[in-house]
Design an enzyme around this catalytic site. Sequence first.
Site, short mmCIF file in Angstrom:
data_model
loop_
_atom_site.label_atom_id
_atom_site.label_comp_id
_atom_site.label_asym_id
_atom_site.label_seq_id
_atom_site.Cartn_x
_atom_site.Cartn_y
_atom_site.Cartn_z
N HIS A 542 -96.92 -49.11 55.02
CA HIS A 542 -98.06 -49.26 54.64
C HIS A 542 -99.04 -47.83 53.56
O HIS A 542 -99.77 -47.75 53.47
CB HIS A 542 -99.35 -48.59 56.36
CG HIS A 542 -99.00 -50.08 57.20
ND1 HIS A 542 -99.77 -49.06 58.81
CD2 HIS A 542 -98.56 -50.80 57.07
CE1 HIS A 542 -99.10 -49.71 59.94
NE2 HIS A 542 -98.98 -51.41 58.69
N HIS A 586 -103.71 -51.39 60.42
CA HIS A 586 -102.63 -52.21 59.55
C HIS A 586 -103.80 -52.75 57.73
O HIS A 586 -104.67 -53.29 58.60
CB HIS A 586 -102.55 -53.79 59.95
CG HIS A 586 -101.46 -53.02 61.83
ND1 HIS A 586 -99.77 -53.09 61.67
CD2 HIS A 586 -101.89 -52.67 62.94
CE1 HIS A 586 -99.90 -52.53 62.45
NE2 HIS A 586 -100.88 -52.68 63.10
#
Length: 610
Positions: A542, A586
């Site tokens: 991420h 996310h």
Amino acid sequence: MYLNTLHLGLAASASFFPGAGNSFGRPNQNATYDYVIVGGGTAGLAVAMRLAEDSSYTVAVVEAGGFYQIENDNQSVVPAYNPEFASLYDPTANPTVDWGFVTTPQPGANNRSLHYARGKTLGGSSALNANIYNRGTRGSYHQWAEIVGDDSYLLENWLPYYAKGTNYTPPNTDLRAANASVPTPVNVSSLYSGGPVHISYSNYALPFTSWVKLAFESFGFQNVSSFSDGWLLGAQYAPSVLRPDSNQRETSETSYLEAAFASGRSNLQVYTHTLGLQILFSENKTAAGVKVRTGTTDYVLSARKEVISSAGAFQSPQLLMVSGIGPADILAQHNITVLADRPGVGQNMWDHIDIEVTYKVGVDGFNTLANLTYAAQQADLFHSEPASSIYGNYGADFIGWEKLPGPYRSNLSSSAVNELAEFPADWPEIEYEIASVVMSGIEGDYNGYGTFVVVPVTPISRGNITLQTSSMLDPPIINPNWLTSETDQELALQAVKRGREIISSSTMQPVLIGAEYAPGQTVQTDDEINEYIRNNFFMNWHAACTCRMGQENDTMAVVDSKGRVIGVNSLRVIDASAFALLPPGHPVSTTYGLAEKLSADIIADRRSEI
Ligand SMILES: Cc1cc2nc3c(=O)[nH]c(=O)nc-3n(C[C@H](O)[C@H](O)[C@H](O)COP(=O)(O)OP(=O)(O)OC[C@H]3O[C@@H](n4cnc5c(N)ncnc54)[C@H](O)[C@@H]3O)c2cc1C
């Protein structure tokens, strides 16, 4: 473990449409466009499609990779092959679609250097990811708006741009198991308004997950609906970026680029297998084009209006630095002439880490695909329309979110409690991603394995990207600095203990087989758990905020709230590197949402020029 891969035969079944007419630039020849975008990844293709909607403007996309559907078998098309991209120690595993980056030795990981997957293909990392789709919380957007001094980032103002890029298909209740139902989101049309990116649910729900759903209920987790309306605390099946009928992977290529191709426009041209080497400036610090390379030939794509860097969290800062925008001391080390001394370029990297707690379970999971009879049946089901097969599931399909609860919280130091208090009240501290992807590799073992992937989502540690050389031909130096903050270490320890409590709770007992598979019974004391974490955690892929958005008087800001690089003209960064912060969970949703929002800003600028 999680990183073992599936090598099961399944015929390629790509649905891409490579386009008609003149959709590709002619390599090795100088050309001029209104906009030149470096990076045809998640954000880059969204921006390209939007900017080309008005056919009076021309757009070039420069992408280092090609079409993953052609160049990497069906690995990106079939969701269940997604663990194929998660190799931690083999950076050469997917050479046609992955850059093969490796981090520096990480002190927080007992000095392990890890392969950090990044897409090198049209679609970018959306062609490699697990495609879990959640948006941030109301409080996280409020904090973003404060950092950048722009209320357009408040939830109610930004949500329409998230919605604009996406369309929603509810779970197929004829095919999905009855105990895997999902509530209909409230105000669904305000959350998803018919854009090209499909948000849906696999027609095959992982059976381990239905047990975990009950366990979360027994622990009092709120049964939330969508993870897309600004509220996360609770638990639910996670929406996926997924084609609803075929259950094939959705990427920015299958959504935005195919939509542009299907419209028959010739004002959007893609340069595949072409590397952006350097942003070129005219004398008044105005970005005027990009020096690119196809094969061994360098040439120039000039930009009449703007250059846009969408090269991702590692290469957007690298591209800025090799072009003269960055920390003056780093540029000086590489004899790069300083155009704008921006100390924040490459700094402030946010990321999340994953820590696994796993049991063997009495239901099917990816490990069941080791049974070739079962695998063949599932392959047939995947090829039927609509598909209903484990192959159509990315492997993690349920999420729980919480703040660390009382008994565990009391073990945190006061400084950790104070640092965590800086996050908004609705920002979870822990995410539990529920997965069934572990492959035991044991002959004749066809049971599924159920995993709580424990993800602390309030990282304090910050990494950085610097230069190895002054050339884009060499990879940047990637130093995520994971788990170097004591608060992160303390939270990770308590989060693992909490995850172990839930997965081993009485509700789960009927489905668990034997003792804990990982960390395992020998890992009990705090020292043992900490050592397990350091030796085994991996990134959640991420990486963000390395060209952080901020206000002009913020010396560490790289771009303003419209993505414009501070200190030069006609250059924007639009990708995950431009995030002001990494919202919990996310980032692919916010990457698309930001691309939509900043594209609208560019289009509004055009109107003001008329
Ligand atoms: C294995 C994995 C699992 C993940 N799982 C999830 C998940 O489940 N849910 C989620 O929300 N997020 C997930 N992510 C993260 C998410 O996919 C990324 O945050 C997001 O895709 C980043 O988009 P981007 O546009 O910033 O960069 P990218 O999509 O990486 O695009 C950058 C593009 O630029 C190109 N490029 C770079 N440099 C150059 C150059 N010099 N010249 C030409 N082209 C260049 C690259 O080839 C690439 O195509 C995952 C990522 C990975 C890798």
